[in-house]
Design a protein around this motif. Structure first.
Motif, PDB file in Angstrom:
ATOM      1  N   PRO A 159      46.407  43.479  53.483  1.00 31.24           N
ATOM      2  CA  PRO A 159      46.224  43.465  52.016  1.00 31.24           C
ATOM      3  C   PRO A 159      46.012  44.882  51.504  1.00 31.24           C
ATOM      4  O   PRO A 159      45.395  45.716  52.158  1.00 31.24           O
ATOM      5  CB  PRO A 159      44.980  42.614  51.800  1.00 31.24           C
ATOM      6  N   GLN A 160      46.566  45.134  50.320  1.00 31.58           N
ATOM      7  CA  GLN A 160      46.406  46.463  49.711  1.00 31.58           C
ATOM      8  C   GLN A 160      45.088  46.507  48.945  1.00 31.58           C
ATOM      9  O   GLN A 160      44.603  45.506  48.435  1.00 31.58           O
ATOM     10  CB  GLN A 160      47.559  46.739  48.752  1.00 31.58           C
ATOM     11  N   GLN A 161      44.520  47.697  48.892  1.00 37.80           N
ATOM     12  CA  GLN A 161      43.287  47.930  48.164  1.00 37.80           C
ATOM     13  C   GLN A 161      43.574  47.892  46.656  1.00 37.80           C
ATOM     14  O   GLN A 161      44.632  48.355  46.228  1.00 37.80           O
ATOM     15  CB  GLN A 161      42.679  49.287  48.553  1.00 37.80           C
ATOM     16  N   PRO A 162      42.675  47.361  45.865  1.00 41.78           N
ATOM     17  CA  PRO A 162      42.889  47.377  44.409  1.00 41.78           C
ATOM     18  C   PRO A 162      43.106  48.802  43.923  1.00 41.78           C
ATOM     19  O   PRO A 162      42.447  49.737  44.378  1.00 41.78           O
ATOM     20  CB  PRO A 162      41.600  46.795  43.841  1.00 41.78           C
ATOM     21  N   SER A 172      45.757  50.642  44.462  1.00 39.64           N
ATOM     22  CA  SER A 172      46.734  51.382  45.249  1.00 39.64           C
ATOM     23  C   SER A 172      48.066  50.663  45.200  1.00 39.64           C
ATOM     24  O   SER A 172      48.128  49.457  45.064  1.00 39.64           O
ATOM     25  CB  SER A 172      46.273  51.544  46.708  1.00 39.64           C
ATOM     26  N   SER A 173      49.144  51.415  45.298  1.00 35.16           N
ATOM     27  CA  SER A 173      50.463  50.790  45.265  1.00 35.16           C
ATOM     28  C   SER A 173      51.289  51.276  46.417  1.00 35.16           C
ATOM     29  O   SER A 173      51.348  52.369  46.760  1.00 35.16           O
ATOM     30  CB  SER A 173      51.209  51.139  43.982  1.00 35.16           C
TER      31      SER A 173
END
Length: 68
Positions: free
Chosen positions: A62-65, A67-68
């Protein structure tokens, strides 16, 4: 002599390698050794590869809030 039939492993690549050994006992000793050596090398390469999972690719972590 009893005919040897390889049991399926569930891995098509491994199954193909094992199937290549059928009839090897009917070859000359030099050719039989060559066939077994080739199969052993192919199995070693197969074991060095990353596992292949059936089905669609698995999602990454999962990506960190933010970050893209």
């Amino acid at each position: 002599m009893t005919e040897w039939t390889p049991q399926p492993t569930g891995d098509p690549a491994a199954d193909a390698i094992l199937e290549s050994l059928q009839g090897a006992d009917e070859l000359s000793p030099e050719r039989e050794i060559e066939v077994y050596r080739t199969a052993l090398e192919a199995l070693a390469r197969l074991l060095d590869e990353p596992p292949q999972q059936p089905g669609p690719p698995q999602p990454g972590p999962p990506q960190q809030p933010g970050s893209s």
